[in-house]
Design a protein around this motif. Structure first.
Motif, PDB file in Angstrom:
ATOM      1  N   PHE A 123     -11.905  -5.063   6.908  1.00  0.00           N
ATOM      2  CA  PHE A 123     -10.932  -4.262   6.167  1.00  0.00           C
ATOM      3  C   PHE A 123      -9.917  -5.123   5.423  1.00  0.00           C
ATOM      4  O   PHE A 123      -9.726  -4.977   4.211  1.00  0.00           O
ATOM      5  N   PHE A 124      -9.274  -6.031   6.129  1.00  0.00           N
ATOM      6  CA  PHE A 124      -8.153  -6.760   5.522  1.00  0.00           C
ATOM      7  C   PHE A 124      -8.608  -7.779   4.478  1.00  0.00           C
ATOM      8  O   PHE A 124      -7.896  -8.035   3.508  1.00  0.00           O
ATOM      9  N   MET A 125      -9.797  -8.349   4.645  1.00  0.00           N
ATOM     10  CA  MET A 125     -10.291  -9.268   3.612  1.00  0.00           C
ATOM     11  C   MET A 125     -10.742  -8.500   2.366  1.00  0.00           C
ATOM     12  O   MET A 125     -10.653  -8.995   1.247  1.00  0.00           O
ATOM     13  N   GLY A 126     -11.220  -7.283   2.578  1.00  0.00           N
ATOM     14  CA  GLY A 126     -11.589  -6.444   1.436  1.00  0.00           C
ATOM     15  C   GLY A 126     -10.379  -6.117   0.578  1.00  0.00           C
ATOM     16  O   GLY A 126     -10.457  -6.113  -0.657  1.00  0.00           O
ATOM     17  N   LEU A 127      -9.245  -5.861   1.221  1.00  0.00           N
ATOM     18  CA  LEU A 127      -8.020  -5.550   0.470  1.00  0.00           C
ATOM     19  C   LEU A 127      -7.645  -6.682  -0.488  1.00  0.00           C
ATOM     20  O   LEU A 127      -7.130  -6.435  -1.579  1.00  0.00           O
ATOM     21  N   LEU A 128      -7.916  -7.916  -0.082  1.00  0.00           N
ATOM     22  CA  LEU A 128      -7.551  -9.058  -0.932  1.00  0.00           C
ATOM     23  C   LEU A 128      -8.371  -9.098  -2.210  1.00  0.00           C
ATOM     24  O   LEU A 128      -7.931  -9.650  -3.220  1.00  0.00           O
ATOM     25  N   GLY A 129      -9.575  -8.519  -2.172  1.00  0.00           N
ATOM     26  CA  GLY A 129     -10.412  -8.497  -3.372  1.00  0.00           C
ATOM     27  C   GLY A 129      -9.812  -7.663  -4.487  1.00  0.00           C
ATOM     28  O   GLY A 129     -10.139  -7.860  -5.669  1.00  0.00           O
ATOM     29  N   LEU A 172     -16.596 -11.986   2.467  1.00  0.00           N
ATOM     30  CA  LEU A 172     -15.826 -11.967   3.710  1.00  0.00           C
ATOM     31  C   LEU A 172     -15.867 -10.591   4.365  1.00  0.00           C
ATOM     32  O   LEU A 172     -16.087 -10.456   5.569  1.00  0.00           O
ATOM     33  N   SER A 173     -15.640  -9.569   3.562  1.00  0.00           N
ATOM     34  CA  SER A 173     -15.624  -8.206   4.081  1.00  0.00           C
ATOM     35  C   SER A 173     -16.982  -7.815   4.668  1.00  0.00           C
ATOM     36  O   SER A 173     -17.071  -7.241   5.755  1.00  0.00           O
ATOM     37  N   GLN A 174     -18.059  -8.142   3.952  1.00  0.00           N
ATOM     38  CA  GLN A 174     -19.398  -7.782   4.427  1.00  0.00           C
ATOM     39  C   GLN A 174     -19.789  -8.554   5.677  1.00  0.00           C
ATOM     40  O   GLN A 174     -20.493  -8.041   6.553  1.00  0.00           O
ATOM     41  N   ARG A 177       2.645  -8.811  -3.497  1.00  0.00           N
ATOM     42  CA  ARG A 177       2.872 -10.224  -3.193  1.00  0.00           C
ATOM     43  C   ARG A 177       2.190 -10.631  -1.886  1.00  0.00           C
ATOM     44  O   ARG A 177       1.666 -11.738  -1.755  1.00  0.00           O
ATOM     45  N   LEU A 178       2.199  -9.703  -0.919  1.00  0.00           N
ATOM     46  CA  LEU A 178       1.528  -9.976   0.360  1.00  0.00           C
ATOM     47  C   LEU A 178       0.037 -10.222   0.140  1.00  0.00           C
ATOM     48  O   LEU A 178      -0.543 -11.171   0.689  1.00  0.00           O
ATOM     49  N   LEU A 179      -0.580  -9.356  -0.671  1.00  0.00           N
ATOM     50  CA  LEU A 179      -2.017  -9.502  -0.944  1.00  0.00           C
ATOM     51  C   LEU A 179      -2.289 -10.706  -1.840  1.00  0.00           C
ATOM     52  O   LEU A 179      -3.256 -11.451  -1.630  1.00  0.00           O
ATOM     53  N   ASP A 180      -1.429 -10.890  -2.845  1.00  0.00           N
ATOM     54  CA  ASP A 180      -1.629 -12.000  -3.778  1.00  0.00           C
ATOM     55  C   ASP A 180      -1.499 -13.348  -3.069  1.00  0.00           C
ATOM     56  O   ASP A 180      -2.166 -14.321  -3.446  1.00  0.00           O
ATOM     57  N   ASN A 181      -0.671 -13.381  -2.035  1.00  0.00           N
ATOM     58  CA  ASN A 181      -0.507 -14.621  -1.256  1.00  0.00           C
ATOM     59  C   ASN A 181      -1.433 -14.669  -0.044  1.00  0.00           C
ATOM     60  O   ASN A 181      -1.247 -15.507   0.846  1.00  0.00           O
ATOM     61  N   LYS A 182      -2.415 -13.754  -0.015  1.00  0.00           N
ATOM     62  CA  LYS A 182      -3.451 -13.748   1.027  1.00  0.00           C
ATOM     63  C   LYS A 182      -2.850 -13.709   2.431  1.00  0.00           C
ATOM     64  O   LYS A 182      -3.232 -14.472   3.316  1.00  0.00           O
ATOM     65  N   TYR A 183      -1.882 -12.775   2.594  1.00  0.00           N
ATOM     66  CA  TYR A 183      -1.168 -12.578   3.860  1.00  0.00           C
ATOM     67  C   TYR A 183      -0.414 -13.838   4.287  1.00  0.00           C
ATOM     68  O   TYR A 183      -0.073 -13.978   5.461  1.00  0.00           O
TER      69      TYR A 183
END
Length: 671
Positions: free
Chosen positions: A302-308, A323-325, A585-591
């Motif tokens: 879930f969380f790696m998919g959000l970064l896409g 990553l998500s898959q 910013r949270l997503l753009d900075n990859k958490y």
């Protein structure tokens, strides 16, 4: 050696010979010779893989030693092959995808000065991966494990004059060492408590030590099997890029696109998934380890998919999709649906390799531009790439009748069954993979619409070398163009299984006992596969029913949302990014995980090094031990020099005083 054993050996050795010839004889054989010998080697390996699969389907398995390296006491260090349905499936996937990548590379790397070196590396990678999947013991597994890591390091940093590539390959190397530390501990525990490294012997003895405990911390007993499985899985977390050891995979896109497809989509990153499936007889004995696996998989899915969603580099979008898959596959492993994980591994290998190679085709057509914000409207210019990318995207999001649908929906159903059985963490995993469907559909079609549809944005000054492909000047700054056939033919050949492979193989792989021997499941305690079998009524019925289920409508919602935001109202995404600035910013900075790694771990290591250097080396060793002892000797010498006057009567006086002291002491102690 039987005829089939020779074929097993040929499948492994053929890519190795190609790698040696292209690597050491690259200048002699030239560019054409390098790609000819390596492609032929992988072609031979692919043919052997299909022959082996056909032989295995007849019921002919093999588990034997090919070469004994050393015998140390009771420990045998051997090279051996375990050939069964799991091995044969992996061999076909690895060799076929590798063959497509080899052919594609001829066009993609045509102008690169490291042409022969690149072919040598990717052929060596194929050899390493085959050694890993064909191994019948932990020693050979570890050899293949480290070998694919080494070749990955070489390929990520292939363009070694680019600082970003060097940073990326060092990052991949170091993060994988963290995972491999756990992996080595797991193998060490296996040998310590089982006395052997041979799979069959370990699996046979495992139930007998299922109740055995060890105390990692005095007074706190742990099941031995739980510790072994978690240690082995930590290795898989590094290799298969699971949270929090996932940070190396997106940066690895610094390598050429063909290796993104070969290593970071289809083969190397699935080594951890394969390893856990192979170790199913051990993992089935530890519910705690399975819960750990399913929770890590859920977080990653879930969380790696959000970064896409926030990525603008075309390769990085596909990387976060990978990553998500991989998280989905890990969830399936944690739910004891090992065969579903391998099924998704196989379908994913085809459509993800297709998407990576399609991304590479776009990069070629756009004169090495990788920013999707500078694309648009390419479907007219690149029709073959457009249609194959559409096929890959539809398979990725899980559209009914496409290959990804069958494997992805099976994972969601397996997670749901595990949640109903009361497995710790399974409920979280179910909702994570379900929500992940919406996220996947959104970022996949966000990329697809931005690249191929909408208004062309490349007409307004294309910065052709902003993301330089290999540093060579490209004289063609004209409009985008379709890639040559050496690039598009592999796209078409990968698009075909991306459509049909799931429909054709789901019944055989999941419900006909195909993996019964290699994969062990305790159906009484872990009923996911049993539940799937009860509700399966054929591939067609599953797809038709899929049109009415929540995952399909989440796909529709995600696709529609992407179309609205990036085709109908392209002004909205920027406004939303400003409105939800903190989240963006949270997503753009990859958490901020990279920042945490840099500050806490890398910074902590540097701080520790500085303390050991200045405090330990400079002050303690050099300052106190070396220079201090020299100063003591100098001080003693200086004091002694005061007594060395050179006058004989001074020395005679000293002797008399010394003799007087000795006589006094003798008389005193004798009474």
């Amino acid at each position: 050696m039987s005829a089939m054993q020779k074929i097993y050996l040929l499948a492994v050795v053929a890519p190795l010979i190609g790698a040696i010839v292209a690597g050491f004889g690259g200048r002699v054989v030239g560019r054409a010779g390098a790609h000819t010998v390596t492609i032929f080697g992988v072609l031979v390996s692919t043919v052997c893989a299909f022959v082996i699969l056909g032989d295995v389907l007849k019921g002919n398995n093999f588990d034997g030693t090919i070469y004994t390296w050393a015998v140390i006491g009771g420990l045998k260090l051997e090279v051996g092959f375990l050939i069964d349905t799991l091995t044969a499936t992996m061999m076909v996937v690895v060799t076929f995808v590798s063959l497509m990548v080899h052919i594609y590379t001829v066009g993609y790397m045509a102008d690169d000065p490291g042409y022969q070196r690149f072919f040598s590396y990717i052929s060596l990678f194929t050899f390493s991966m085959l050694m890993l999947v064909m191994s019948n013991n932990f020693l050979q597994l570890f050899f293949g494990w480290e070998a694919v890591g080494l070749v990955s390091y070489l390929l990520i940093g292939f363009w070694f004059k680019r600082p970003t590539a060097i940073y990326a390959n060092l990052k991949a190397f170091l993060v994988n060492r963290v995972g491999d530390f756990g992996f080595v501990l797991g193998i060490g525990l296996v040998f310590a408590y089982f006395g052997t490294l041979h799979y069959a012997e370990v699996f046979q003895a495992a139930p007998g030590v299922a109740a055995k405990t060890i105390e990692l911390v005095p007074g706190s007993p742990w099941l031995l099997m739980t510790v072994i499985c978690i240690c082995l899985f930590i290795g898989a977390m590094g290799k298969s890029a699971q949270f929090p050891l996932h940070v190396w995979l997106p940066d690895s896109m610094e390598g050429p696109t063909p290796i993104s497809a070969l290593i970071h989509a289809a083969t190397m990153v699935t080594a951890g998934i394969f390893m856990v499936a192979r170790m199913s007889p051990l993992f089935e004995l530890s519910d705690a380890a399975l819960s750990f696996v399913i929770i890590i998989g859920a977080i990653t899915a879930f969380f790696m998919g959000l970064l896409g969603i926030v990525q603008n580099d075309i390769k990085r979008v596909v990387a976060y999709s990978t990553l998500s898959q991989l998280g989905y596959m890990t969830v399936a492993l944690g739910a004891s649906a090992y065969s579903v994980a391998i099924f998704h591994l196989m379908t994913h290998a085809f459509f993800k390799a297709l998407l990576f190679l399609a991304a590479g085709s776009v990069i070629i057509g756009m004169h090495h531009e990788q920013d999707i914000r500078k694309m648009g409207g390419l479907w007219k210019k690149m029709p073959v790439t457009w249609i194959t990318a559409l096929v890959g995207s539809l398979a990725l999001v899980g559209t009914p009748f496409f290959s990804g649908f069958y494997s992805k929906d099976s994972i969601i159903l397996a997670a749901e069954a595990a949640a109903r059985s009361g497995q710790t963490g399974a409920t979280i995993a179910y909702w994570a993979v379900l929500a992940g469907v919406l996220v996947t559909a959104f970022y996949s079609f966000r990329m697809f619409f931005l690249v191929f549809h909408g208004k062309p944005r490349w007409e307004h000054g294309n910065d052709a070398h902003a993301h330089g492909h290999h540093g060579d000047e490209d004289e063609d700054h004209g409009e985008p163009h379709e890639s040559p056939s050496v690039v598009t033919v592999p796209l078409v050949l990968l698009a075909i299984p991306s459509v049909i492979i799931g429909f054709v193989t789901i019944d055989a792989l999941l419900f006909s006992g195909f993996f019964t021997g290699p994969i062990v499941v305790d159906a009484a305690r872990h009923p996911a596969m049993k539940d799937l079998a009860e509700h399966f009524h054929g591939a067609t019925a599953m797809a038709l029913h899929g049109l009415t289920t929540a995952p399909f409508w989440l796909v529709v919602l995600g696709t529609g949302l992407a179309a609205f935001l990036y085709l109908k109202r392209p002004d909205l995404p920027a406004a939303l990014a400003r409105r939800f600035g903190a989240l963006y910013r949270l997503l753009d900075n990859k958490y901020y995980l990279d920042r945490i790694n840099d500050v806490v771990f890398a910074g902590g290591a540097r701080l520790l090094g500085t303390v050991l250097w200045k405090g330990g080396d400079v002050r303690l060793i050099d300052g106190f031990a070396v220079n201090g002892s020299a100063r003591v000797v100098g001080w003693v010498a200086s004091a002694s020099r005061l007594l060395q006057s050179g006058y004989i009567y001074h020395y005679a006086f000293g002797m008399i005083i010394g003799l007087l002291v000795m006589v006094t002491l003798f008389v005193t102690f004798s009474h």
